[in-house]
Motif scaffolding. Sequence first.
Motif, PDB file in Angstrom:
ATOM      1  N   GLU A 141       0.875  -1.154   0.013  1.00 53.87           N
ATOM      2  CA  GLU A 141      -0.109   0.099  -0.133  1.00 53.87           C
ATOM      3  C   GLU A 141       0.760   1.278  -0.206  1.00 53.87           C
ATOM      4  O   GLU A 141       0.432   2.358   0.189  1.00 53.87           O
ATOM      5  CB  GLU A 141      -0.940  -0.126   1.237  1.00 53.87           C
ATOM      6  N   ARG A 142       2.345   1.290  -0.026  1.00 54.44           N
ATOM      7  CA  ARG A 142       3.070   2.190   0.016  1.00 54.44           C
ATOM      8  C   ARG A 142       3.001   3.162   1.184  1.00 54.44           C
ATOM      9  O   ARG A 142       3.070   4.356   1.184  1.00 54.44           O
ATOM     10  CB  ARG A 142       2.963   3.209  -1.393  1.00 54.44           C
TER      11      ARG A 142
ATOM     12  N   ARG B  82      11.274  11.681  -3.114  1.00 49.47           N
ATOM     13  CA  ARG B  82      11.549  10.586  -4.242  1.00 49.47           C
ATOM     14  C   ARG B  82      10.569   9.296  -3.762  1.00 49.47           C
ATOM     15  O   ARG B  82       9.962   8.659  -4.762  1.00 49.47           O
ATOM     16  CB  ARG B  82      12.787  10.423  -4.728  1.00 49.47           C
ATOM     17  N   ALA B  83      10.658   8.850  -2.617  1.00 47.60           N
ATOM     18  CA  ALA B  83       9.807   7.760  -2.133  1.00 47.60           C
ATOM     19  C   ALA B  83       8.615   7.869  -1.766  1.00 47.60           C
ATOM     20  O   ALA B  83       7.886   6.744  -1.740  1.00 47.60           O
ATOM     21  CB  ALA B  83      10.503   7.324  -1.088  1.00 47.60           C
ATOM     22  N   TYR B  84       8.002   9.217  -1.647  1.00 48.38           N
ATOM     23  CA  TYR B  84       6.713   9.448  -1.478  1.00 48.38           C
ATOM     24  C   TYR B  84       5.712   8.896  -2.370  1.00 48.38           C
ATOM     25  O   TYR B  84       5.634   8.898  -3.533  1.00 48.38           O
ATOM     26  CB  TYR B  84       6.419  11.037  -1.338  1.00 48.38           C
ATOM     27  N   GLU B  85       4.802   7.988  -1.939  1.00 45.54           N
ATOM     28  CA  GLU B  85       3.761   7.497  -2.404  1.00 45.54           C
ATOM     29  C   GLU B  85       4.350   6.183  -3.555  1.00 45.54           C
ATOM     30  O   GLU B  85       3.543   6.020  -4.461  1.00 45.54           O
ATOM     31  CB  GLU B  85       2.718   8.133  -3.207  1.00 45.54           C
ATOM     32  N   ARG B  86       5.562   5.903  -3.535  1.00 42.23           N
ATOM     33  CA  ARG B  86       6.204   5.147  -4.477  1.00 42.23           C
ATOM     34  C   ARG B  86       6.901   3.893  -3.797  1.00 42.23           C
ATOM     35  O   ARG B  86       6.973   2.864  -4.081  1.00 42.23           O
ATOM     36  CB  ARG B  86       7.318   5.830  -5.351  1.00 42.23           C
ATOM     37  N   THR B  87       7.529   4.243  -2.560  1.00 42.76           N
ATOM     38  CA  THR B  87       8.313   3.380  -1.911  1.00 42.76           C
ATOM     39  C   THR B  87       8.001   3.616  -0.310  1.00 42.76           C
ATOM     40  O   THR B  87       8.126   4.721   0.053  1.00 42.76           O
ATOM     41  CB  THR B  87      10.063   3.695  -2.094  1.00 42.76           C
ATOM     42  N   SER B  88       7.746   2.565   0.368  1.00 41.69           N
ATOM     43  CA  SER B  88       7.605   2.732   1.846  1.00 41.69           C
ATOM     44  C   SER B  88       8.677   2.788   2.379  1.00 41.69           C
ATOM     45  O   SER B  88       9.959   2.320   2.038  1.00 41.69           O
ATOM     46  CB  SER B  88       6.978   1.097   2.433  1.00 41.69           C
ATOM     47  N   VAL B  89       8.927   3.679   3.552  1.00 46.06           N
ATOM     48  CA  VAL B  89       9.832   4.076   4.410  1.00 46.06           C
ATOM     49  C   VAL B  89       9.615   3.749   5.875  1.00 46.06           C
ATOM     50  O   VAL B  89       8.569   4.033   6.558  1.00 46.06           O
ATOM     51  CB  VAL B  89      10.203   5.499   4.306  1.00 46.06           C
ATOM     52  N   VAL B  90      10.432   3.092   6.304  1.00 45.54           N
ATOM     53  CA  VAL B  90      10.735   2.802   8.191  1.00 45.54           C
ATOM     54  C   VAL B  90      11.639   3.811   8.420  1.00 45.54           C
ATOM     55  O   VAL B  90      12.855   3.687   7.947  1.00 45.54           O
ATOM     56  CB  VAL B  90      10.894   1.561   8.186  1.00 45.54           C
TER      57      VAL B  90
ATOM     58  N   HIS C 260       1.778  11.065   5.992  1.00 43.56           N
ATOM     59  CA  HIS C 260       0.423  11.085   5.124  1.00 43.56           C
ATOM     60  C   HIS C 260      -0.150   9.711   5.457  1.00 43.56           C
ATOM     61  O   HIS C 260      -1.402   9.593   5.667  1.00 43.56           O
ATOM     62  CB  HIS C 260       0.974  11.248   3.788  1.00 43.56           C
ATOM     63  N   ARG C 261       0.563   8.815   5.190  1.00 42.30           N
ATOM     64  CA  ARG C 261      -0.199   7.446   5.381  1.00 42.30           C
ATOM     65  C   ARG C 261       0.890   6.610   5.997  1.00 42.30           C
ATOM     66  O   ARG C 261       1.793   5.914   5.476  1.00 42.30           O
ATOM     67  CB  ARG C 261      -0.126   6.510   4.059  1.00 42.30           C
TER      68      ARG C 261
END
Length: 260
Positions: free
Chosen positions: A103-104, A193-201, A230-231
């Motif tokens: 779900e990104r 660049r990761a926003y809504e493309r790659t999940s970040v922890v 955001h999510r």
Amino acid sequence: MSTKTPSHVLLEHYLKTLKLPSVLREHRKMASVCQAERADYSTYLLRLIEQEIHDREQRAAERRLKSARFPVVKTLDSFRFEEQPSINQPLVRELAHGEFIKERENVLLIGNSGTGKTHLATALAFAACQMGFKVRFFGVTALVTQLLERREERQLDRFFKQLERSDLLVLDELGYVPFSKLGAELLFEVVSRAYERTSVVVTTNLPFESWTEVLGSQRLTGALLDRLTHRVHILEANGESFRLQDSLRRRGQRQKTKKP
């Protein structure tokens, strides 16, 4: 010693050409097994293909684990949840299924030093590797240093493209070292660049209101938090340090040993 017939030599040549190393390695042994069991040709072929697929999946998992570059591999099985009751264990277990990556969505682990945030981040990332996701793990300070070096070497765009091929980025220990203006901007670029493309922890010992101390700019901090939250799933670790608990436990054991 068995002699290979021309047909065997040609078969093995074709298997090498088709890049089927497991079939190449196992086909003669499997033929003997199936002959002894009186298995039909379909069973023989099925077993060979299953072996090839299993070995490919194993090699792919090993490559993903190597490319993730974990400092130390950690799993949820070795995490002592009973000693950190502030951590939402059901949420951690849910996240380990990997749906947040599909779900990104992001995960923020916030809390005191030594409470297992890095362990949990690594465990979630390791589980993601096992499920087939591409993962990269970075200490935030080391990442910023690398970004600055890549910029100096004019390789920044190439590095960003490498990161964009990941399904999950782990940014560990945000908050221990403040960044230069340029370093903070480059870190923001990674998150943007990761926003809504790659999940970040992200793991951090700082509450949100203190992130400006590290990033140096209220505007930049607000923009970065806006993208990360955001999510997002937030895990708080407010217990005592594992390291402190282990140290006290060892001290107590030594004192017991010294008693007559």
